[in-house]
Design a protein around this motif. Sequence first.
Motif, PDB file in Angstrom:
ATOM      1  N   SER A 104     -13.413 -27.102  59.338  1.00 29.03           N
ATOM      2  CA  SER A 104     -13.633 -28.420  59.998  1.00 29.03           C
ATOM      3  C   SER A 104     -13.338 -29.663  58.811  1.00 29.03           C
ATOM      4  O   SER A 104     -13.157 -29.304  57.884  1.00 29.03           O
ATOM      5  CB  SER A 104     -15.080 -28.780  60.512  1.00 29.03           C
ATOM      6  OG  SER A 104     -15.972 -28.710  59.312  1.00 29.03           O
ATOM      7  N   GLY A 105     -13.220 -30.679  59.387  1.00 28.68           N
ATOM      8  CA  GLY A 105     -12.899 -31.855  58.292  1.00 28.68           C
ATOM      9  C   GLY A 105     -14.252 -32.194  57.536  1.00 28.68           C
ATOM     10  O   GLY A 105     -15.466 -31.664  57.883  1.00 28.68           O
ATOM     11  N   GLY A 106     -14.009 -32.659  56.410  1.00 27.63           N
ATOM     12  CA  GLY A 106     -15.325 -32.810  55.508  1.00 27.63           C
ATOM     13  C   GLY A 106     -15.392 -31.805  54.440  1.00 27.63           C
ATOM     14  O   GLY A 106     -15.597 -30.567  54.464  1.00 27.63           O
ATOM     15  N   THR A 107     -15.341 -32.304  53.102  1.00 29.58           N
ATOM     16  CA  THR A 107     -15.570 -31.362  52.018  1.00 29.58           C
ATOM     17  C   THR A 107     -16.713 -31.699  51.224  1.00 29.58           C
ATOM     18  O   THR A 107     -17.345 -32.986  51.119  1.00 29.58           O
ATOM     19  CB  THR A 107     -14.505 -31.656  51.148  1.00 29.58           C
ATOM     20  OG1 THR A 107     -13.181 -31.245  51.600  1.00 29.58           O
ATOM     21  CG2 THR A 107     -14.621 -30.849  50.081  1.00 29.58           C
ATOM     22  N   VAL A 108     -17.498 -30.659  50.732  1.00 28.10           N
ATOM     23  CA  VAL A 108     -18.961 -30.989  49.985  1.00 28.10           C
ATOM     24  C   VAL A 108     -18.357 -31.617  48.630  1.00 28.10           C
ATOM     25  O   VAL A 108     -17.469 -31.232  47.883  1.00 28.10           O
ATOM     26  CB  VAL A 108     -19.343 -29.498  49.681  1.00 28.10           C
ATOM     27  CG1 VAL A 108     -20.532 -29.681  48.781  1.00 28.10           C
ATOM     28  CG2 VAL A 108     -19.533 -28.909  50.732  1.00 28.10           C
ATOM     29  N   GLN A 140      -5.654 -31.284  62.178  1.00 32.61           N
ATOM     30  CA  GLN A 140      -5.462 -30.661  60.902  1.00 32.61           C
ATOM     31  C   GLN A 140      -4.024 -30.124  60.951  1.00 32.61           C
ATOM     32  O   GLN A 140      -3.357 -29.750  61.924  1.00 32.61           O
ATOM     33  CB  GLN A 140      -6.472 -29.510  60.785  1.00 32.61           C
ATOM     34  CG  GLN A 140      -7.976 -30.364  60.682  1.00 32.61           C
ATOM     35  CD  GLN A 140      -9.154 -29.615  60.817  1.00 32.61           C
ATOM     36  OE1 GLN A 140      -9.223 -28.204  60.820  1.00 32.61           O
ATOM     37  NE2 GLN A 140     -10.319 -30.236  60.689  1.00 32.61           N
ATOM     38  N   LEU A 141      -3.468 -29.629  59.722  1.00 30.73           N
ATOM     39  CA  LEU A 141      -2.137 -29.240  59.825  1.00 30.73           C
ATOM     40  C   LEU A 141      -1.775 -27.744  59.564  1.00 30.73           C
ATOM     41  O   LEU A 141      -0.822 -27.355  60.183  1.00 30.73           O
ATOM     42  CB  LEU A 141      -1.309 -30.101  58.532  1.00 30.73           C
ATOM     43  CG  LEU A 141      -1.663 -31.619  58.857  1.00 30.73           C
ATOM     44  CD1 LEU A 141      -1.262 -32.127  57.417  1.00 30.73           C
ATOM     45  CD2 LEU A 141      -1.018 -31.991  60.103  1.00 30.73           C
ATOM     46  N   VAL A 170      -5.133 -37.809  61.321  1.00 26.79           N
ATOM     47  CA  VAL A 170      -4.309 -36.571  60.541  1.00 26.79           C
ATOM     48  C   VAL A 170      -5.223 -36.306  59.242  1.00 26.79           C
ATOM     49  O   VAL A 170      -5.769 -37.084  58.544  1.00 26.79           O
ATOM     50  CB  VAL A 170      -2.977 -37.132  59.885  1.00 26.79           C
ATOM     51  CG1 VAL A 170      -2.404 -35.959  58.967  1.00 26.79           C
ATOM     52  CG2 VAL A 170      -1.902 -37.148  61.050  1.00 26.79           C
ATOM     53  N   ASP A 171      -5.622 -34.911  59.269  1.00 30.91           N
ATOM     54  CA  ASP A 171      -6.400 -34.391  58.051  1.00 30.91           C
ATOM     55  C   ASP A 171      -5.674 -33.478  57.285  1.00 30.91           C
ATOM     56  O   ASP A 171      -5.270 -32.435  57.673  1.00 30.91           O
ATOM     57  CB  ASP A 171      -7.624 -33.665  58.723  1.00 30.91           C
ATOM     58  CG  ASP A 171      -8.743 -33.273  57.703  1.00 30.91           C
ATOM     59  OD1 ASP A 171      -8.314 -33.458  56.303  1.00 30.91           O
ATOM     60  OD2 ASP A 171      -9.576 -33.002  58.083  1.00 30.91           O
ATOM     61  N   PRO A 172      -5.252 -33.767  56.053  1.00 27.41           N
ATOM     62  CA  PRO A 172      -4.448 -33.354  55.222  1.00 27.41           C
ATOM     63  C   PRO A 172      -5.149 -32.229  54.440  1.00 27.41           C
ATOM     64  O   PRO A 172      -4.364 -31.102  53.910  1.00 27.41           O
ATOM     65  CB  PRO A 172      -3.876 -34.259  54.062  1.00 27.41           C
ATOM     66  CG  PRO A 172      -4.459 -35.481  54.388  1.00 27.41           C
ATOM     67  CD  PRO A 172      -5.396 -35.203  55.350  1.00 27.41           C
ATOM     68  N   GLU A 173      -6.189 -31.731  54.569  1.00 25.86           N
ATOM     69  CA  GLU A 173      -7.261 -30.870  53.701  1.00 25.86           C
ATOM     70  C   GLU A 173      -6.476 -29.494  53.879  1.00 25.86           C
ATOM     71  O   GLU A 173      -6.503 -28.863  52.968  1.00 25.86           O
ATOM     72  CB  GLU A 173      -8.784 -31.153  54.176  1.00 25.86           C
ATOM     73  CG  GLU A 173      -9.366 -30.215  53.385  1.00 25.86           C
ATOM     74  CD  GLU A 173     -10.910 -30.087  53.487  1.00 25.86           C
ATOM     75  OE1 GLU A 173     -11.644 -29.387  53.032  1.00 25.86           O
ATOM     76  OE2 GLU A 173     -11.375 -31.170  53.987  1.00 25.86           O
ATOM     77  N   PHE A 174      -6.181 -29.116  55.060  1.00 29.39           N
ATOM     78  CA  PHE A 174      -5.805 -27.651  55.341  1.00 29.39           C
ATOM     79  C   PHE A 174      -4.401 -27.693  55.441  1.00 29.39           C
ATOM     80  O   PHE A 174      -3.938 -26.662  56.123  1.00 29.39           O
ATOM     81  CB  PHE A 174      -6.620 -27.259  56.563  1.00 29.39           C
ATOM     82  CG  PHE A 174      -8.230 -27.224  56.443  1.00 29.39           C
ATOM     83  CD1 PHE A 174      -8.774 -26.457  55.351  1.00 29.39           C
ATOM     84  CD2 PHE A 174      -8.886 -28.074  56.841  1.00 29.39           C
ATOM     85  CE1 PHE A 174     -10.185 -26.434  55.220  1.00 29.39           C
ATOM     86  CE2 PHE A 174     -10.391 -28.222  56.782  1.00 29.39           C
ATOM     87  CZ  PHE A 174     -10.824 -27.394  55.884  1.00 29.39           C
ATOM     88  N   GLU A 175      -3.415 -28.395  54.959  1.00 26.73           N
ATOM     89  CA  GLU A 175      -2.050 -28.367  55.114  1.00 26.73           C
ATOM     90  C   GLU A 175      -1.661 -27.223  53.959  1.00 26.73           C
ATOM     91  O   GLU A 175      -2.115 -27.269  52.751  1.00 26.73           O
ATOM     92  CB  GLU A 175      -1.488 -29.632  54.637  1.00 26.73           C
ATOM     93  CG  GLU A 175      -0.166 -29.567  54.588  1.00 26.73           C
ATOM     94  CD  GLU A 175       0.492 -29.473  53.312  1.00 26.73           C
ATOM     95  OE1 GLU A 175       1.667 -28.810  53.090  1.00 26.73           O
ATOM     96  OE2 GLU A 175      -0.186 -29.771  52.156  1.00 26.73           O
ATOM     97  N   VAL A 176      -0.819 -26.451  54.426  1.00 30.35           N
ATOM     98  CA  VAL A 176      -0.380 -25.211  53.762  1.00 30.35           C
ATOM     99  C   VAL A 176       1.154 -24.902  54.090  1.00 30.35           C
ATOM    100  O   VAL A 176       1.634 -23.901  53.882  1.00 30.35           O
ATOM    101  CB  VAL A 176      -1.179 -24.092  53.672  1.00 30.35           C
ATOM    102  CG1 VAL A 176      -2.521 -24.117  53.167  1.00 30.35           C
ATOM    103  CG2 VAL A 176      -1.471 -23.456  55.464  1.00 30.35           C
ATOM    104  N   SER A 177       1.848 -25.972  54.470  1.00 32.63           N
ATOM    105  CA  SER A 177       3.268 -25.671  54.791  1.00 32.63           C
ATOM    106  C   SER A 177       4.059 -25.507  53.522  1.00 32.63           C
ATOM    107  O   SER A 177       3.734 -25.954  52.450  1.00 32.63           O
ATOM    108  CB  SER A 177       3.782 -27.110  55.215  1.00 32.63           C
ATOM    109  OG  SER A 177       3.706 -28.063  54.503  1.00 32.63           O
ATOM    110  N   ASN A 178       5.049 -24.239  53.628  1.00 39.77           N
ATOM    111  CA  ASN A 178       5.641 -23.822  52.802  1.00 39.77           C
ATOM    112  C   ASN A 178       4.929 -23.247  51.500  1.00 39.77           C
ATOM    113  O   ASN A 178       5.570 -22.940  50.345  1.00 39.77           O
ATOM    114  CB  ASN A 178       6.725 -24.863  51.995  1.00 39.77           C
ATOM    115  CG  ASN A 178       7.612 -25.416  53.254  1.00 39.77           C
ATOM    116  OD1 ASN A 178       8.074 -24.720  54.222  1.00 39.77           O
ATOM    117  ND2 ASN A 178       7.716 -26.671  53.341  1.00 39.77           N
TER     118      ASN A 178
END
Length: 311
Positions: free
Chosen positions: A23-27, A144-145, A170-178
Amino acid sequence: MDWIKQLKRGTAMVVLSAGMVFSGGTVLMAEAHPTLAQEPVQVDQMPEKNELIVAYYGRPGVKSLGVLGQHPIEQLKPMIKKKAAEYAKITGKHVRPGFDIIYGLASAAPGPRKDYIIHLNSKKLQPYIDAAENEGFVLFLETQLGEHMPQDAIHHILKYLKHHNVHLAVDPEFEVSNLSVRPGKKIGHVKAAWINQVQEIMDKYMRENGITEKKILLLHMFRHTMVEHKERLKHYDNIDLIFNLDGHGSPKLKVGIYNAIYTEKYADKVAGGFKLFFKEDHPMMTPKQVMGMEHAQGAKVKHPPKLINYQ
């Protein structure tokens, strides 16, 4: 399996943890030492000069991803209205309640499309759109991405802009493109050029479909590098940007990170957003602390947010 990754930000340490679906939101952990802000500065920025948005965040039907998924719609509506009324009382502003919905959810498994994203079923989403319209609520659809770049991911939710009360996030936290890794292994990011492309796509769609009202594009972040080259972000007359502080931790740390991200340089160009967590924030900040009307553990919000979301 859970994953844990530590990132240093100056004197502060950020610890990230999540399960198989994220989910969105980081400790946000450890203590930051922000310089105490001066009195809050109100800037003429969206949604309107004398308006705020107070929204509940989550994924319909998924209790672990936020308060929005922990209650049926009919229970949520009075809860959100009550929280919005708290902000209206202390600010004297018109407060618009809202739903902040995770539409494209990052997953540890690649899924049938091999993109590490699970889209929300339209049948589950539509009742929230209808309820928001009937109640005069704002509704954010967040993507998320995973393997997608934002300008590709956004195509899945463009059609919902036809509803006058729907905006995008847009939530970039979990973007792993390439990157050849699953979401959660590295903290993702977006570039200003990518977000400008998102705005171009939104602008084109809105013009082609006769959408005349302004729309909001919400960008989640909990450190500077999650949105690179922010100074290159373009302004579109029909799109308003929000930088949303997305992370849980001590009030002092949250305020310090918010003030560091949402500086004077950006306060007259974009709006600020501030997320709070019912279970993870210890203690959870009060509305007066969020709005910079009172100190929180010795720290004070400098530029009050225009969006406050609760997870």
